[in-house]
Design a protein around this motif. Structure first.
Motif, mmCIF file in Angstrom:
data_model
loop_
_atom_site.group_PDB
_atom_site.id
_atom_site.type_symbol
_atom_site.label_atom_id
_atom_site.label_comp_id
_atom_site.label_asym_id
_atom_site.label_seq_id
_atom_site.Cartn_x
_atom_site.Cartn_y
_atom_site.Cartn_z
ATOM 1 N N ALA A 177 0.846 -1.193 0.000
ATOM 2 C CA ALA A 177 0.000 0.000 0.000
ATOM 3 C C ALA A 177 0.880 1.241 0.000
ATOM 4 O O ALA A 177 2.019 1.210 0.451
ATOM 5 N N PHE A 178 0.305 2.322 -0.520
ATOM 6 C CA PHE A 178 1.012 3.586 -0.634
ATOM 7 C C PHE A 178 0.212 4.696 0.023
ATOM 8 O O PHE A 178 -1.018 4.654 0.032
ATOM 9 N N VAL B 118 -5.778 12.312 -7.540
ATOM 10 C CA VAL B 118 -5.756 11.021 -6.847
ATOM 11 C C VAL B 118 -6.935 10.925 -5.868
ATOM 12 O O VAL B 118 -7.602 9.891 -5.797
ATOM 13 N N TYR B 119 -7.235 11.999 -5.142
ATOM 14 C CA TYR B 119 -8.388 11.975 -4.245
ATOM 15 C C TYR B 119 -9.692 11.818 -5.022
ATOM 16 O O TYR B 119 -10.612 11.133 -4.569
ATOM 17 N N GLU B 120 -9.791 12.423 -6.213
ATOM 18 C CA GLU B 120 -10.989 12.248 -7.050
ATOM 19 C C GLU B 120 -11.113 10.800 -7.513
ATOM 20 O O GLU B 120 -12.213 10.244 -7.535
ATOM 21 N N LEU B 121 -10.001 10.189 -7.887
ATOM 22 C CA LEU B 121 -10.009 8.789 -8.298
ATOM 23 C C LEU B 121 -10.437 7.877 -7.145
ATOM 24 O O LEU B 121 -11.157 6.896 -7.352
ATOM 25 N N ASN C 125 -7.147 8.188 10.559
ATOM 26 C CA ASN C 125 -7.164 9.342 9.666
ATOM 27 C C ASN C 125 -6.277 9.155 8.442
ATOM 28 O O ASN C 125 -6.170 10.046 7.615
ATOM 29 N N ARG C 126 -5.651 8.006 8.350
ATOM 30 C CA ARG C 126 -4.685 7.770 7.272
ATOM 31 C C ARG C 126 -5.339 7.027 6.115
ATOM 32 O O ARG C 126 -6.011 6.026 6.296
ATOM 33 N N ARG C 127 -5.129 7.542 4.920
ATOM 34 C CA ARG C 127 -5.649 6.919 3.703
ATOM 35 C C ARG C 127 -4.500 6.195 3.010
ATOM 36 O O ARG C 127 -3.446 6.769 2.774
#
Length: 74
Positions: A21-22, A38-41, A54-56
């Motif tokens: 994961a990244f 990237v957030y939209e994707l 809180n980490r994506r």
């Protein structure tokens, strides 16, 4: 008490273990895209990610699938 010495692996394990994961920033770098894109994707489900606290995190398989499914521009 155990008196045997602890065996420490030789070399850097991070160098030989592929990432699963990244972070968003790492995915941006890997894809050559901006954070907003990237957030939209992620929001549209085109890239699979997980949220831990809180980490994506963006799954490596999700990035590979996304790239494999992109249609080339004419």
């Amino acid at each position: 008490m155990n008196s045997q010495p602890v065996q420490v692996p030789q070399g850097d394990l991070r160098a030989s273990t592929p990432k699963l994961a990244f972070t968003v920033d790492q995915a941006c770098y890997a894809l050559g895209l901006g954070r907003t894109t990237v957030y939209e994707l992620l929001a549209t489900g085109r890239i699979k990610g997980i949220k831990i606290g809180n980490r994506r995190l963006i799954l490596a398989d999700g990035l590979r699938t996304f790239l494999a499914n992109i249609e080339e521009d004419p």
